[in-house]
Scaffold this active site. Structure first.
Site, PDB file in Angstrom:
ATOM      1  N   HIS A 237     -70.453 -63.173 -13.962  1.00  0.00           N
ATOM      2  CA  HIS A 237     -70.071 -64.708 -14.962  1.00  0.00           C
ATOM      3  C   HIS A 237     -68.218 -64.743 -15.090  1.00  0.00           C
ATOM      4  O   HIS A 237     -67.682 -65.325 -15.995  1.00  0.00           O
ATOM      5  CB  HIS A 237     -70.870 -64.393 -15.638  1.00  0.00           C
ATOM      6  CG  HIS A 237     -71.119 -65.408 -16.846  1.00  0.00           C
ATOM      7  ND1 HIS A 237     -71.551 -66.779 -16.744  1.00  0.00           N
ATOM      8  CD2 HIS A 237     -70.046 -65.240 -17.881  1.00  0.00           C
ATOM      9  CE1 HIS A 237     -71.176 -67.041 -17.832  1.00  0.00           C
ATOM     10  NE2 HIS A 237     -70.544 -67.141 -18.698  1.00  0.00           N
ATOM     11  N   GLU A 238     -68.275 -62.962 -15.682  1.00  0.00           N
ATOM     12  CA  GLU A 238     -66.806 -63.191 -16.783  1.00  0.00           C
ATOM     13  C   GLU A 238     -65.805 -62.935 -15.487  1.00  0.00           C
ATOM     14  O   GLU A 238     -64.653 -63.574 -16.229  1.00  0.00           O
ATOM     15  CB  GLU A 238     -66.746 -61.601 -16.753  1.00  0.00           C
ATOM     16  CG  GLU A 238     -68.010 -61.458 -18.556  1.00  0.00           C
ATOM     17  CD  GLU A 238     -68.337 -62.035 -18.962  1.00  0.00           C
ATOM     18  OE1 GLU A 238     -67.233 -62.849 -19.414  1.00  0.00           O
ATOM     19  OE2 GLU A 238     -69.511 -62.215 -20.154  1.00  0.00           O
TER      20      GLU A 238
ATOM     21  N   HIS B 217     -64.755 -67.325 -15.419  1.00  0.00           N
ATOM     22  CA  HIS B 217     -64.082 -66.810 -16.597  1.00  0.00           C
ATOM     23  C   HIS B 217     -61.911 -67.139 -16.177  1.00  0.00           C
ATOM     24  O   HIS B 217     -61.310 -67.392 -16.984  1.00  0.00           O
ATOM     25  CB  HIS B 217     -64.275 -66.363 -18.427  1.00  0.00           C
ATOM     26  CG  HIS B 217     -65.197 -66.537 -18.475  1.00  0.00           C
ATOM     27  ND1 HIS B 217     -65.418 -67.759 -19.530  1.00  0.00           N
ATOM     28  CD2 HIS B 217     -66.788 -66.407 -18.510  1.00  0.00           C
ATOM     29  CE1 HIS B 217     -66.641 -68.336 -19.453  1.00  0.00           C
ATOM     30  NE2 HIS B 217     -67.673 -67.579 -19.851  1.00  0.00           N
TER      31      HIS B 217
END
Length: 150
Positions: free
Chosen positions: A67-68, A71
């Site tokens: 998920h990170e 980003h």
């Protein structure tokens, strides 16, 4: 797991899932309370909540890292890296990354779950309270009977 091992894991996941290198640091941050991890816009580092790893294990850690990394890679490329952006949502689907991490109960939530139950000795009405109360100072609202802790 140390910060160096975490950085190595992030680099490995970045290469296998995103086919792009991760050139910054991954660190554990025990001050994170309500989230599994975060991507730092200025330093490009990824911080991970060690509580998520300890409570939910490796698969949860891998999901948070993916998920990170969504980003991270979108921000580096100058594309939409925020949760509401289409680029971000599409990359989550492509890589099989979770949109949210599992919920960690913080101390306030644990305290809020605890409650005290008092019962009227005369009419048996129950009262649930978050804060302990002095039964000598208060009476039942229905019949004015004495209260006792249940």
């Amino acid at each position: 797991m140390t910060n160096e091992e975490l950085t190595g894991l992030i680099k490995e996941i970045s290469l296998t899932k995103f086919h792009k290198p991760f050139r910054h640091k991954g660190v554990f941050n025990s001050r994170l309370r309500t989230t599994g991890g975060r991507y730092m816009l200025r330093s490009h580092n990824i911080e991970i909540n060690p509580g998520s790893y300890e409570k939910f294990g490796y698969s949860e850690l891998e999901g948070i890292i993916k998920h990170e990394l969504c980003h991270y890679h979108l921000h580096i490329e100058g594309r939409g890296y925020k949760h509401r952006d289409r680029d971000f949502r599409e990359l989550l689907k492509e890589t099989g990354s979770p949109r949210f991490c599992s919920v960690l109960e913080n101390k306030k939530q644990q305290r809020a779950a605890k409650s005290y139950i008092y019962q009227c000795l005369a009419c048996k009405t129950n009262y649930r309270r978050k804060i302990r109360m002095n039964t000598e100072r208060y009476r039942c609202g229905q019949c004015s009977g004495k209260l006792a802790a249940k």
